[in-house]
Write a protein that holds these residues in place. Structure first.
Motif, mmCIF file in Angstrom:
data_model
loop_
_atom_site.group_PDB
_atom_site.id
_atom_site.type_symbol
_atom_site.label_atom_id
_atom_site.label_comp_id
_atom_site.label_asym_id
_atom_site.label_seq_id
_atom_site.Cartn_x
_atom_site.Cartn_y
_atom_site.Cartn_z
ATOM 1 N N PHE A 145 -17.398 20.742 9.132
ATOM 2 C CA PHE A 145 -17.852 19.389 8.780
ATOM 3 C C PHE A 145 -17.141 18.906 7.521
ATOM 4 O O PHE A 145 -16.672 17.762 7.444
ATOM 5 C CB PHE A 145 -19.370 19.387 8.561
ATOM 6 C CG PHE A 145 -19.932 18.021 8.256
ATOM 7 C CD1 PHE A 145 -20.349 17.186 9.277
ATOM 8 C CD2 PHE A 145 -20.033 17.578 6.945
ATOM 9 C CE1 PHE A 145 -20.857 15.921 9.004
ATOM 10 C CE2 PHE A 145 -20.530 16.311 6.655
ATOM 11 C CZ PHE A 145 -20.945 15.487 7.686
ATOM 12 N N ASP A 195 -14.612 13.331 7.034
ATOM 13 C CA ASP A 195 -13.982 12.123 6.495
ATOM 14 C C ASP A 195 -13.096 11.454 7.530
ATOM 15 O O ASP A 195 -13.127 10.228 7.705
ATOM 16 C CB ASP A 195 -13.155 12.468 5.249
ATOM 17 C CG ASP A 195 -14.008 12.523 3.990
ATOM 18 O OD1 ASP A 195 -15.216 12.216 4.083
ATOM 19 O OD2 ASP A 195 -13.468 12.883 2.917
ATOM 20 N N TRP A 199 -19.668 1.184 7.099
ATOM 21 C CA TRP A 199 -19.641 2.572 6.643
ATOM 22 C C TRP A 199 -20.956 3.302 6.891
ATOM 23 O O TRP A 199 -20.973 4.483 7.216
ATOM 24 C CB TRP A 199 -19.294 2.646 5.157
ATOM 25 C CG TRP A 199 -17.843 2.353 4.872
ATOM 26 C CD1 TRP A 199 -17.329 1.290 4.212
ATOM 27 C CD2 TRP A 199 -16.708 3.157 5.263
ATOM 28 N NE1 TRP A 199 -15.953 1.367 4.173
ATOM 29 C CE2 TRP A 199 -15.551 2.493 4.799
ATOM 30 C CE3 TRP A 199 -16.563 4.348 5.976
ATOM 31 C CZ2 TRP A 199 -14.267 2.996 5.016
ATOM 32 C CZ3 TRP A 199 -15.286 4.847 6.182
ATOM 33 C CH2 TRP A 199 -14.158 4.181 5.704
ATOM 34 N N GLN A 259 -22.838 11.704 11.773
ATOM 35 C CA GLN A 259 -23.932 12.675 11.721
ATOM 36 C C GLN A 259 -24.444 12.993 13.121
ATOM 37 O O GLN A 259 -24.647 14.160 13.477
ATOM 38 C CB GLN A 259 -25.073 12.136 10.856
ATOM 39 C CG GLN A 259 -26.295 13.058 10.797
ATOM 40 C CD GLN A 259 -25.967 14.373 10.106
ATOM 41 O OE1 GLN A 259 -25.696 14.405 8.908
ATOM 42 N NE2 GLN A 259 -25.972 15.480 10.851
ATOM 43 N N GLN A 297 -13.889 3.269 0.392
ATOM 44 C CA GLN A 297 -14.602 4.297 1.130
ATOM 45 C C GLN A 297 -15.686 4.928 0.270
ATOM 46 O O GLN A 297 -15.459 5.222 -0.908
ATOM 47 C CB GLN A 297 -13.637 5.384 1.600
ATOM 48 C CG GLN A 297 -12.575 4.883 2.555
ATOM 49 C CD GLN A 297 -11.830 6.013 3.246
ATOM 50 O OE1 GLN A 297 -12.397 7.063 3.496
ATOM 51 N NE2 GLN A 297 -10.573 5.781 3.555
ATOM 52 N N PRO A 298 -16.840 5.124 0.838
ATOM 53 C CA PRO A 298 -17.893 5.829 0.094
ATOM 54 C C PRO A 298 -17.493 7.284 -0.121
ATOM 55 O O PRO A 298 -16.544 7.778 0.489
ATOM 56 C CB PRO A 298 -19.109 5.705 1.016
ATOM 57 C CG PRO A 298 -18.559 5.442 2.366
ATOM 58 C CD PRO A 298 -17.258 4.749 2.194
ATOM 59 N N PRO A 299 -18.201 7.963 -1.002
ATOM 60 C CA PRO A 299 -17.897 9.390 -1.213
ATOM 61 C C PRO A 299 -18.040 10.169 0.090
ATOM 62 O O PRO A 299 -18.708 9.718 1.028
ATOM 63 C CB PRO A 299 -18.965 9.839 -2.230
ATOM 64 C CG PRO A 299 -19.460 8.595 -2.843
ATOM 65 C CD PRO A 299 -19.331 7.515 -1.826
ATOM 66 N N SER A 300 -17.404 11.304 0.118
ATOM 67 C CA SER A 300 -17.508 12.141 1.318
ATOM 68 C C SER A 300 -18.968 12.441 1.626
ATOM 69 O O SER A 300 -19.810 12.523 0.722
ATOM 70 C CB SER A 300 -16.766 13.464 1.111
ATOM 71 O OG SER A 300 -15.380 13.224 1.016
ATOM 72 N N MET A 301 -19.242 12.605 2.897
ATOM 73 C CA MET A 301 -20.610 12.890 3.307
ATOM 74 C C MET A 301 -21.034 14.260 2.801
ATOM 75 O O MET A 301 -20.210 15.161 2.636
ATOM 76 C CB MET A 301 -20.710 12.826 4.834
ATOM 77 C CG MET A 301 -20.445 11.437 5.394
ATOM 78 S SD MET A 301 -20.394 11.376 7.210
ATOM 79 C CE MET A 301 -22.111 11.714 7.621
ATOM 80 N N ASN A 302 -22.334 14.362 2.578
ATOM 81 C CA ASN A 302 -22.885 15.598 2.035
ATOM 82 C C ASN A 302 -22.986 16.654 3.143
ATOM 83 O O ASN A 302 -23.742 16.483 4.103
ATOM 84 C CB ASN A 302 -24.267 15.312 1.438
ATOM 85 C CG ASN A 302 -24.849 16.513 0.737
ATOM 86 O OD1 ASN A 302 -24.919 17.600 1.314
ATOM 87 N ND2 ASN A 302 -25.257 16.325 -0.513
ATOM 88 N N THR A 303 -22.237 17.715 2.969
ATOM 89 C CA THR A 303 -22.205 18.749 4.008
ATOM 90 C C THR A 303 -23.572 19.416 4.172
ATOM 91 O O THR A 303 -24.022 19.682 5.300
ATOM 92 C CB THR A 303 -21.142 19.800 3.669
ATOM 93 O OG1 THR A 303 -19.861 19.163 3.623
ATOM 94 C CG2 THR A 303 -21.113 20.906 4.715
ATOM 95 N N ALA A 357 -25.817 17.207 6.128
ATOM 96 C CA ALA A 357 -25.419 17.167 7.545
ATOM 97 C C ALA A 357 -25.854 18.434 8.262
ATOM 98 O O ALA A 357 -26.347 18.389 9.395
ATOM 99 C CB ALA A 357 -23.911 16.992 7.652
#
Lengths: 168, 299
Positions: A12, A17, A30, A38, B19-25, B28
């Motif tokens: 992931f 990204d 976004w 997700q 772009q927003p910050p990377s998604m929280n792993t 997720a």
């Protein structure tokens, strides 16, 4: 943390990204893009034991992402996303940021399946055959949907240019 | 706007986007684990509920894990195990096909029930066509992610003996499924791969033989139409950089079922390759028309 969890987390972190960029082009927002990513990765996690060592994991994830987009779009989850038939006229020369919004607005006028073809072909740089594989359709369908999607874009952007000229 | 301009425009769109910050792993992962727990709870709950019902009517219940639920009223022989049925429409909501547990699948993949069993039969049939003199893994590897430092062998690699069945689409009210089976095939220290993929009737694969044949995994390739027992089969040589398969054959049965049979002299690159292909093009074509693969997933 189990092997499954740690491997999934690593995957992931490496891929979300890029997948979010694809999702952003599909849905134009976004927050919704992150929801899509997700949902798609959750589906991949549920099937992880079957797909995690498959040579085409990226392809599986991409296919899941696009199908999640199309499924949710079909269910009306993205209904709010539908924009006006033509993008709003901004009346001034576009900046790069406005260029971006113009293209996103125009993309939003393209029917979802054609939009998916355009994004897969011209953002993901998939071949016609690969795109057909993702969308489970024929190569001929991909070609025709790409042509129609491009024409819709041309029409939309053309209308916008016409409106802008008229406003001067 | 032409194709090149669209390609450039899409790149500019992403490049200039805030772009927003990377998604929280961690978030997720937790969401995925929660979905996994919900599925397990649902399956277990259905099993318990079914058990109560079965006991109430005087039947006996045989449970094998949570994968299969057989209800056998006393003295009447087995009833049909619940199987996948048509996807349901609830308003505008499309749900996955119903699994063997009576609940909608959580994703496209059937993890149990008749569809899963059809995939397992496909694997059995694939093993049955391996030429004499070659060996296949003697046991089914455990389908968990192995230690990344482990040395994988055909007996430990999960992908050396594998089947999967997944819902593809619903076309004209008909469920279309894809079944696949993959097998490592060894000759002494060398190992290759044999693969079969079957798409059930209603699939939207291209109608023309070569268009259908080159659609496998989007690999493309050079296709020739050959005759196998009077049937037209597309035989493809891989010309792409992707090396999953060297050659494969594709055939559409009269009922619309499409069978791909593919082979490679390599298996995941982890072992020495086979010295020669398992089958000639003619043999591959004949296998694609073989009723055994068709019947494994349609009967």
């Amino acid at each position: 943390m189990s092997d499954r969890d740690s491997d999934f987390a690593e995957y992931f972190a490496a891929k979300s990204d890029a997948m979010r960029g694809t999702a952003y082009l599909l849905c134009g927002d976004w927050h919704r893009a992150e929801d899509l990513v997700q949902n798609a990765f959750t589906k991949v996690y549920l099937a992880w034991n079957r797909v995690s060592r498959h040579e085409v994991l990226d392809g599986y994830t991409r296919r899941t992402l696009v199908r999640t987009f199309l499924d949710e779009r079909r269910r009306g989850w993205f209904r709010r996303e539908q924009v006006a038939e033509a993008p709003p006229d901004r009346g001034v020369a576009p900046t790069s940021g406005e260029d971006r919004m113009v293209l996103l607005d125009a993309l939003a006028t393209v029917p979802p399946r054609q939009r998916a073809v355009l994004v897969l072909r011209y953002w993901e740089d998939l071949s016609v055959e690969e795109t057909a594989g993702v969308l489970h359709c024929s190569a001929g369908t991909v070609k025709s949907q790409a042509a129609r999607g491009l024409q819709t874009l041309r029409n939309t952007l053309g209308e916008r240019d016409y409106d802008r000229e008229s406003a001067r | 706007m032409n194709e090149s301009e669209l390609r450039d425009g899409l790149r500019r769109t992403i490049a200039t986007a805030d772009q927003p910050p990377s998604m929280n792993t961690d978030a997720a992962l937790e969401a995925a684990r929660a979905a996994h727990r919900r599925r397990r709870t649902t399956v277990a709950g259905m099993g318990a509920a079914a058990a109560v019902v079965a006991i109430a009517v005087g039947g006996t219940v045989a449970l094998s894990g949570v994968d299969r639920l057989d209800l056998t009223p006393g003295g009447q022989g087995p009833l049909t195990t619940p199987i996948a049925t048509s996807p349901q429409e609830a308003g505008t909501e499309t749900v996955w096909p119903t699994g063997a547990d009576g609940q909608p699948q959580q994703d496209r993949t059937a993890s149990n029930g008749e569809r899963f069993e059809q995939g397992a039969r496909l694997l059995t049939e694939l093993i049955g066509v391996v030429p004499a003199g070659y060996t296949v893994p003697q046991r089914t590897p455990i389908l968990t992610t192995p230690d990344s430092t482990a040395v994988l062998t055909p007996d430990t690699d999960p992908w050396s003996r594998y089947n999967q069945s997944q819902f593809s689409d619903r076309v004209g009210g008909v469920e279309v499924w894809e079944h696949l089976a993959s097998l490592a095939v060894s000759d002494g220290p060398t190992t290759g791969r044999l693969y079969v993929e079957v798409h059930t009737p209603g699939n939207t694969l291209p109608a023309d033989t070569c268009g259908m044949a080159v659609s496998l995994w989007g690999l493309g390739g050079d296709c020739q139409v050959v005759s196998a027992g009077g049937k037209q089969v597309g035989v493809v040589a891989n010309t792409s950089d992707r090396k999953e398969f060297d050659r494969w054959a594709a055939f559409r049965h009269a009922d619309g079922t499409v069978v791909f049979v593919a082979q490679s002299t390599t298996f995941r690159g982890a072992t020495a390759p086979l010295a020669r292909p398992l089958f000639t093009d003619e043999q591959l074509a004949a296998l694609a028309t073989d009723d055994r693969f068709h019947d494994a997933v349609t009967e």
